[in-house]
Design a protein around this motif. Structure first.
Motif, PDB file in Angstrom:
ATOM      1  N   SER A  77     -13.988  15.282  30.140  1.00  0.00           N
ATOM      2  CA  SER A  77     -14.476  15.368  28.756  1.00  0.00           C
ATOM      3  C   SER A  77     -15.648  16.341  28.654  1.00  0.00           C
ATOM      4  O   SER A  77     -15.806  17.034  27.645  1.00  0.00           O
ATOM      5  CB  SER A  77     -14.901  13.998  28.237  1.00  0.00           C
TER       6      SER A  77
ATOM      7  N   ASP B 229      -7.909  15.222  24.791  1.00  0.00           N
ATOM      8  CA  ASP B 229      -8.502  14.378  25.821  1.00  0.00           C
ATOM      9  C   ASP B 229      -7.816  13.012  25.761  1.00  0.00           C
ATOM     10  O   ASP B 229      -7.966  12.295  24.773  1.00  0.00           O
ATOM     11  CB  ASP B 229     -10.000  14.252  25.481  1.00  0.00           C
TER      12      ASP B 229
ATOM     13  N   GLU C 169     -12.641  12.170  23.561  1.00  0.00           N
ATOM     14  CA  GLU C 169     -13.036  10.760  23.618  1.00  0.00           C
ATOM     15  C   GLU C 169     -12.529  10.026  22.378  1.00  0.00           C
ATOM     16  O   GLU C 169     -11.403  10.233  21.947  1.00  0.00           O
ATOM     17  CB  GLU C 169     -14.543  10.635  23.835  1.00  0.00           C
TER      18      GLU C 169
HETATM   19 MG   LIG Z   1     -13.225  11.505  29.364  1.00  0.00          MG
END
Ligand SMILES: [Mg+2]
Ligand SMILES: Nc1ncnc2c1ncn2[C@@H]1O[C@H](COP(=O)(O)OP(=O)(O)OP(=O)(O)O)[C@@H](O)[C@H]1O
Length: 200
Positions: free
Chosen positions: A41, A144, A71
């Motif tokens: 991330s 992500d 996220e």
């Molecule tokens: Mg992550």
């Protein structure tokens, strides 16, 4: 073109990224894997200019428009899904209501539902997060853990969507713990001990 060169990043003297580099092109689908806390991330946040690296560069062509799901995306909880997408898109004035409604419908979300996002399931939120990352013809798309909470049917649609993005000459970078069956990745990278390495 997206070129990431020798990214370094520490948080409170703890080195998270020591050397993250890759050089990828439009029309490719890229996979980044790595254990929890390995820095996936963080790489996305640096590319999306949410945070700055301590060292290293991110280069992309001038016509690049980044779309990102990083996220847990934040939404206006008491508004509907469509209202949220409208709000996010109007921030940069590329809102195309018919297109957004179509993306929602194709992903099994009812654009005419007044149900507030507060009442959305995890999978429904993920879908909204994926849609906002692609709804404005963004050509560099960072996803992500995009498949968290998606059921089988939605996973199949996700694969179709990514393949469509590839044929539309977009770049899709997916960070995930697992490989999505049915998706062909042009490059696979693994992030370990702060270093990003090419796999295979
Ligand atoms: Mg992550
Ligand atoms: N803003 C921050 N302040 C302090 N530490 C941070 C910050 N952001 C990330 N970290 C730390 O950096 C490391 C990498 O975090 P990151 O979220 O990039 O990992 P990740 O690979 O995405 O993990 P996951 O698979 O759990 O999503 C972790 O140890 C995390 O605690």
């Amino acid at each position: 073109m997206l070129k990431v060169a020798h990214l370094q990043k520490s948080f409170n003297h703890k080195v998270v990224l020591e050397d993250a580099s890759f050089d990828v092109q439009l029309g490719q689908v890229i996979h980044i894997s790595g254990e929890n806390g390995s820095g996936k991330s963080t790489i996305f946040k640096i590319i999306a200019k949410i945070i700055k690296p301590d060292a290293g560069q991110v280069q992309m062509t001038e016509d690049s428009v980044i779309g990102a799901l990083i996220e847990n995306p934040g939404f206006l909880e008491f508004e509907s899904g469509l209202t949220n997408l409208k709000f996010l898109a109007q921030l940069n004035k590329r809102y195309d209501e018919n297109k957004v409604k179509q993306l929602m419908t194709d992903f099994g979300l009812n654009p005419n539902s007044n149900r507030s996002v507060a009442k959305y399931s995890l999978g429904m939120r993920q879908k909204l997060g994926i849609i906002q990352a692609i709804m404005e013809e963004q050509n560099i798309i960072l996803l992500d853990e995009p498949t968290r909470g998606l059921d089988q049917e939605s996973l199949a649609h996700f694969v179709q969507l990514v393949n469509q993005l590839r044929s539309d000459n977009k770049l899709v970078v997916i960070a995930s713990h697992d490989f999505q069956a049915g998706l062909k990745y042009d490059f696979k990278y693994r992030l370990k001990d702060g270093v990003l390495r090419s796999e295979d």
